[in-house]
Design an enzyme around this catalytic site. Sequence first.
Site, PDB file in Angstrom:
ATOM      1  N   ASP A 152      58.081  26.843  23.009  1.00 55.36           N
ATOM      2  CA  ASP A 152      58.188  27.093  24.451  1.00 55.36           C
ATOM      3  C   ASP A 152      56.825  26.713  25.035  1.00 55.36           C
ATOM      4  OD1 ASP A 152      58.056  28.317  26.999  1.00 55.36           O
ATOM      5  OD2 ASP A 152      59.400  29.946  26.396  1.00 55.36           O
TER       6      ASP A 152
ATOM      7  N   ASP B  11      55.302  27.451  27.531  1.00 53.46           N
ATOM      8  CA  ASP B  11      54.486  28.508  28.146  1.00 53.46           C
ATOM      9  C   ASP B  11      53.608  29.241  27.125  1.00 53.46           C
ATOM     10  OD1 ASP B  11      55.996  30.710  27.096  1.00 53.46           O
ATOM     11  OD2 ASP B  11      57.343  30.675  28.816  1.00 53.46           O
TER      12      ASP B  11
ATOM     13  N   ASP C 237      61.329  36.908  23.817  1.00 50.88           N
ATOM     14  CA  ASP C 237      62.732  36.490  23.953  1.00 50.88           C
ATOM     15  C   ASP C 237      63.679  37.345  23.117  1.00 50.88           C
ATOM     16  OD1 ASP C 237      61.726  34.666  25.731  1.00 50.88           O
ATOM     17  OD2 ASP C 237      61.992  32.917  24.451  1.00 50.88           O
TER      18      ASP C 237
ATOM     19  N   HIS D 179      64.988  28.132  27.431  1.00 53.49           N
ATOM     20  CA  HIS D 179      64.913  28.582  26.039  1.00 53.49           C
ATOM     21  C   HIS D 179      66.163  29.289  25.525  1.00 53.49           C
ATOM     22  CE1 HIS D 179      61.441  29.623  22.991  1.00 53.49           C
ATOM     23  NE2 HIS D 179      62.377  28.877  22.466  1.00 53.49           N
TER      24      HIS D 179
ATOM     25  N   GLU E 261      61.452  24.424  28.163  1.00 54.80           N
ATOM     26  CA  GLU E 261      60.910  25.071  29.378  1.00 54.80           C
ATOM     27  C   GLU E 261      59.912  24.224  30.168  1.00 54.80           C
ATOM     28  OE1 GLU E 261      61.837  28.041  30.762  1.00 54.80           O
ATOM     29  OE2 GLU E 261      62.893  29.120  29.171  1.00 54.80           O
TER      30      GLU E 261
ATOM     31  N   ASP F  89      55.436  30.889  21.652  1.00 55.56           N
ATOM     32  CA  ASP F  89      55.912  31.302  22.986  1.00 55.56           C
ATOM     33  C   ASP F  89      55.005  32.419  23.495  1.00 55.56           C
ATOM     34  OD1 ASP F  89      57.497  32.155  25.196  1.00 55.56           O
ATOM     35  OD2 ASP F  89      59.369  31.901  24.086  1.00 55.56           O
TER      36      ASP F  89
ATOM     37  N   HIS G 188      67.429  33.183  29.033  1.00 61.33           N
ATOM     38  CA  HIS G 188      66.308  32.570  28.286  1.00 61.33           C
ATOM     39  C   HIS G 188      65.358  33.616  27.710  1.00 61.33           C
ATOM     40  CE1 HIS G 188      62.949  32.038  31.613  1.00 61.33           C
ATOM     41  NE2 HIS G 188      63.487  33.228  31.655  1.00 61.33           N
TER      42      HIS G 188
ATOM     43  N   HIS H 230      56.285  34.619  25.191  1.00 60.90           N
ATOM     44  CA  HIS H 230      57.279  35.701  25.307  1.00 60.90           C
ATOM     45  C   HIS H 230      58.016  35.957  23.997  1.00 60.90           C
ATOM     46  CE1 HIS H 230      56.767  33.672  29.234  1.00 60.90           C
ATOM     47  NE2 HIS H 230      56.632  34.915  29.659  1.00 60.90           N
TER      48      HIS H 230
HETATM   49  C1  DIR Z   1      61.282  37.466  30.587  1.00 56.10           C
HETATM   50  C2  DIR Z   1      60.921  35.979  30.631  1.00 56.10           C
HETATM   51  N1  DIR Z   1      60.820  38.112  29.390  1.00 56.10           N
HETATM   52  C3  DIR Z   1      62.798  37.678  30.754  1.00 56.10           C
HETATM   53  N2  DIR Z   1      61.107  35.266  29.406  1.00 56.10           N
HETATM   54  C4  DIR Z   1      60.643  34.016  29.120  1.00 56.10           C
HETATM   55  O1  DIR Z   1      63.368  37.158  31.706  1.00 56.10           O
HETATM   56  O2  DIR Z   1      63.396  38.369  29.950  1.00 56.10           O
HETATM   57  N3  DIR Z   1      60.695  33.580  27.914  1.00 56.10           N
HETATM   58  N4  DIR Z   1      60.143  33.223  30.040  1.00 56.10           N
HETATM   59  O3  DIR Z   1      60.133  32.538  27.371  1.00 56.10           O
HETATM   60 MN    MN Z   2      60.806  31.457  25.502  1.00 56.04          MN
HETATM   61 MN    MN Z   3      58.108  31.843  27.242  1.00 56.89          MN
END
Ligand code: DIR
Ligand code: MN
Ligand code: MN
Length: 314
Positions: free
Chosen positions: A240, A242, A125, A96, A285, A121, A138, A123
């Site tokens: 994303d 996920d 991000d 991502h 992703e 998502d 990401h 998350h």
């Molecule tokens: C987590 C993972 N917050 C990081 N982030 C993801 O690494 O900063 N985002 N998987 O989609």
């Molecule tokens: Mn993401």
């Molecule tokens: Mn994510």
Amino acid sequence: KNIKIIEVPSEIGAGTRGASLGIEAIKIAALDFMSNFFIHFPCEKIPVENKLLYEPIESPYAKRIKGIVSMYEKVSKAVYDTIKSGFFPVVLSGDHSISGATIAGLKMAKPKSKLGVIWIDAHADLHTPYTTPSGNLHGMPLAISLNEDNEEYAVHELDEETKKHWNYLKNIGKIAPKVLPEDVVYISLRDYEKEEKGLIDKYGMKVISTKEFRTKGAENIVRSLTRYFSDCTDIYVSFDVDSLDSSLTKGTGTPVSNGLREREAEDLISKLMQNRKVCCFEITEVNPTLDKENLMAEIAFNILQRSVNVLMMS
Ligand code: DIR
Ligand code: MN
Ligand code: MN
Ligand code: MN
């Protein structure tokens, strides 16, 4: 709309190996469904820097950021050229982090636009090299687009080299910020750190939970988003995988429970594609090395195909 597919098989922004294979896995899903979807569209594959995965990490709080910089230059230019030549970019990306480059390209092509972002998502991000728990880029693309350091929550001291690359990413295309926090909407966000929550609260960013989405339904959500983005000129949709529930997402690096069902994501995204302001769609992703039976890529393909069908009709 005339679709162009931009493939970015880069995974240097992820913490788990394998997302660079996601695009090929989606193509295999298409073949397994006996679909010739991928021969219908012009397609550009961006050269990437995955060879850096064999080298030692130079910047622990922004891993392989040098490679990310060169990827951002190429991807933003490809998105820029695609828009300029009258095509609608559908970006298929590995991890991502690439979305920050997509947004840069959109903004470079239309510098006067007010760009809305729909971030589907688990998350947020919104990390920065100053706050990241993982050092993985990401987790940072929206902070890049918002030109955000989040100094208030800073825990890491950065070396000059990392700082220079980070500032370059935020300013790529010489426009910063590219997006305003009020013009970002999260859907199905449910796994974030306090540093990210700090920004969401500080800016009052809009979050639609899985539960709210399920209660109101795709139709109502899309209608309220259209209203929410009434002062934006363009909208970018970043998906994303996920965001989907962890029962479906073995094939992504960071599965999270309480996510969307396949049908919910498909309805949401295909309805979003009817909005004339939508100027770009990205799927990211998919990691087939973690999966069983290529399920994640099959779901991603179904959503891609239905969304592109809608785009071609408008
Ligand atoms: C987590 C993972 N917050 C990081 N982030 C993801 O690494 O900063 N985002 N998987 O989609
Ligand atoms: Mn993401
Ligand atoms: Mn994510
Ligand atoms: Mn507004």
